[in-house]
Design a protein around this motif. Structure first.
Motif, mmCIF file in Angstrom:
data_model
loop_
_atom_site.group_PDB
_atom_site.id
_atom_site.type_symbol
_atom_site.label_atom_id
_atom_site.label_comp_id
_atom_site.label_asym_id
_atom_site.label_seq_id
_atom_site.Cartn_x
_atom_site.Cartn_y
_atom_site.Cartn_z
ATOM 1 N N PRO A 240 4.916 -4.275 2.767
ATOM 2 C CA PRO A 240 4.567 -3.882 1.401
ATOM 3 C C PRO A 240 5.805 -3.721 0.521
ATOM 4 N N ALA A 241 5.621 -3.897 -0.762
ATOM 5 C CA ALA A 241 6.723 -3.712 -1.708
ATOM 6 C C ALA A 241 7.283 -2.304 -1.575
ATOM 7 N N GLY A 242 8.615 -2.210 -1.540
ATOM 8 C CA GLY A 242 9.277 -0.919 -1.453
ATOM 9 C C GLY A 242 9.522 -0.423 -0.045
ATOM 10 N N PHE A 243 9.024 -1.155 0.962
ATOM 11 C CA PHE A 243 9.156 -0.681 2.340
ATOM 12 C C PHE A 243 10.616 -0.572 2.759
ATOM 13 N N TYR A 287 5.994 4.668 9.929
ATOM 14 C CA TYR A 287 4.562 4.391 9.755
ATOM 15 C C TYR A 287 4.071 4.943 8.428
ATOM 16 N N ASP A 288 4.473 6.172 8.091
ATOM 17 C CA ASP A 288 4.071 6.767 6.815
ATOM 18 C C ASP A 288 4.430 5.837 5.658
ATOM 19 N N ALA A 289 5.637 5.279 5.704
ATOM 20 C CA ALA A 289 6.075 4.382 4.636
ATOM 21 C C ALA A 289 5.186 3.153 4.565
ATOM 22 N N ALA A 290 4.914 2.541 5.705
ATOM 23 C CA ALA A 290 4.091 1.328 5.733
ATOM 24 C C ALA A 290 2.678 1.621 5.259
ATOM 25 N N ALA A 291 2.063 2.662 5.796
ATOM 26 C CA ALA A 291 0.659 2.942 5.491
ATOM 27 C C ALA A 291 0.459 3.419 4.052
ATOM 28 N N THR A 292 1.400 4.205 3.554
ATOM 29 C CA THR A 292 1.273 4.702 2.182
ATOM 30 C C THR A 292 1.493 3.582 1.169
#
Length: 308
Positions: A240-243, A287-292
């Protein structure tokens, strides 16, 4: 020296890179036996190996109505083949070429009336020397093979804790012999765009099937190429963008543009006051970064930790 040095042993790549390269090919030989004997499972989950109390195992493999399994025993340093009829054969893990290992395994299987034919071409390596012709890879250092397994035992244990926090589709914790990494993968439930493929000596259709759905994946890898040390990793597909610029922990974790993954050097875990908490922080924050950022339905997919 860390108080955890026995549990989380040092694993400098330069000390055992030849053994690692040889073990990589040996696990591919064994893994391909499981591959050809097993029904195809999504994301190639039918080919993997599993961490055991002694090493790495195929788990039971069907052969018609019979069953057998193979295990790399890194305590007694032997490959053990067991059948459902109670027969057992042992083959030593010792300095030997891949060609010799392959020949010994095929002979042992035939002795047990298990006649299996596999593709002799390795996967996911730039130079794919057929197993029966590989006289290059021949190293086996008992100490470092044992250390590698001991690291896998701890990584497997903590990855299973992390896995337990997810209620959605979730892979087992398993060892992929193609890349030589221990991994666990979470799924959002949504389909993913077609993967571009391009992994050396791996058909693109396999890669595309593996990444058919949106994932956040993490694991342990012993290192190689531009990463010359063992690491824990975490990535998202599609990313995702910003990951790549998302804040993650612990200190020492970073995003690798080469791999398009977050990386945490193994030594940051090994030498930490609490290796478990340090690793879990990395797994959770990435994971938090990816899922959010990808807007997963986290309220549905995640679950409270159950303590007994």
């Amino acid at each position: 020296m860390s108080q955890h040095s026995d549990t989380w042993p040092a694993l400098p790549l330069e000390a055992w890179s030849d053994t690692l390269a040889t073990l990589h090919m040996w696990t591919q030989v064994v893994g391909k036996v499981r591959l050809v004997q097993s029904p195809w499972v999504n994301h190639s989950w039918h080919v993997t190996l599993y961490v055991t109390a002694r090493g790495l195992s195929t788990s039971p493999i069907p052969y018609g109505t019979r069953t057998f399994e193979m295990e790399f025993d890194f305590i007694d340093h032997q490959l053990v083949i067991k059948t459902g009829e109670g027969r057992t054969l042992h083959s030593p893990l010792e300095p030997q070429t891949v060609a010799t290992f392959y020949a010994r395994l095929m002979e042992a299987l035939a002795t047990l009336d298990l006649r299996v034919t596999i593709s002799r071409k390795p996967n996911e390596v730039p130079e794919a020397i057929p197993f029966d012709q590989d006289e290059t890879h021949r190293s086996y250092d008992r100490e470092y093979a044992s250390r590698f397994w001991r690291v896998l035992v701890q990584a497997d244990r903590v990855l299973k804790i992390f896995r337990s926090r997810f209620a959605g589709k979730n892979s087992p914790v398993h060892f992929f012999w193609g890349g030589g990494d221990l991994a666990v993968t979470r799924f959002s439930g949504r389909p993913a765009p077609e993967h571009p493929g391009g992994i050396p000596n791996l058909p693109d259709w396999i890669t595309r099937e593996a990444y058919s759905h949106e994932v956040s994946s993490c694991g342990f890898w012993a290192g190689g190429g531009p990463i010359s040390y063992p690491v824990f990793y975490s990535y998202a597909y599609p990313e995702p963008a910003g990951f790549s610029t998302a804040p993650v922990g612990p200190a020492g974790a970073f995003y690798s543009p080469d791999f398009r993954e977050f990386i945490l050097p193994y030594d940051k875990v090994r030498l930490a006051a609490s290796p478990d908490d340090t690793l879990l922080e990395f797994l959770q924050t990435t994971y938090d970064a990816a899922a959010t950022l990808a807007r997963w339905d986290r309220a549905v997919l995640e679950r409270a930790v159950v303590r007994v």
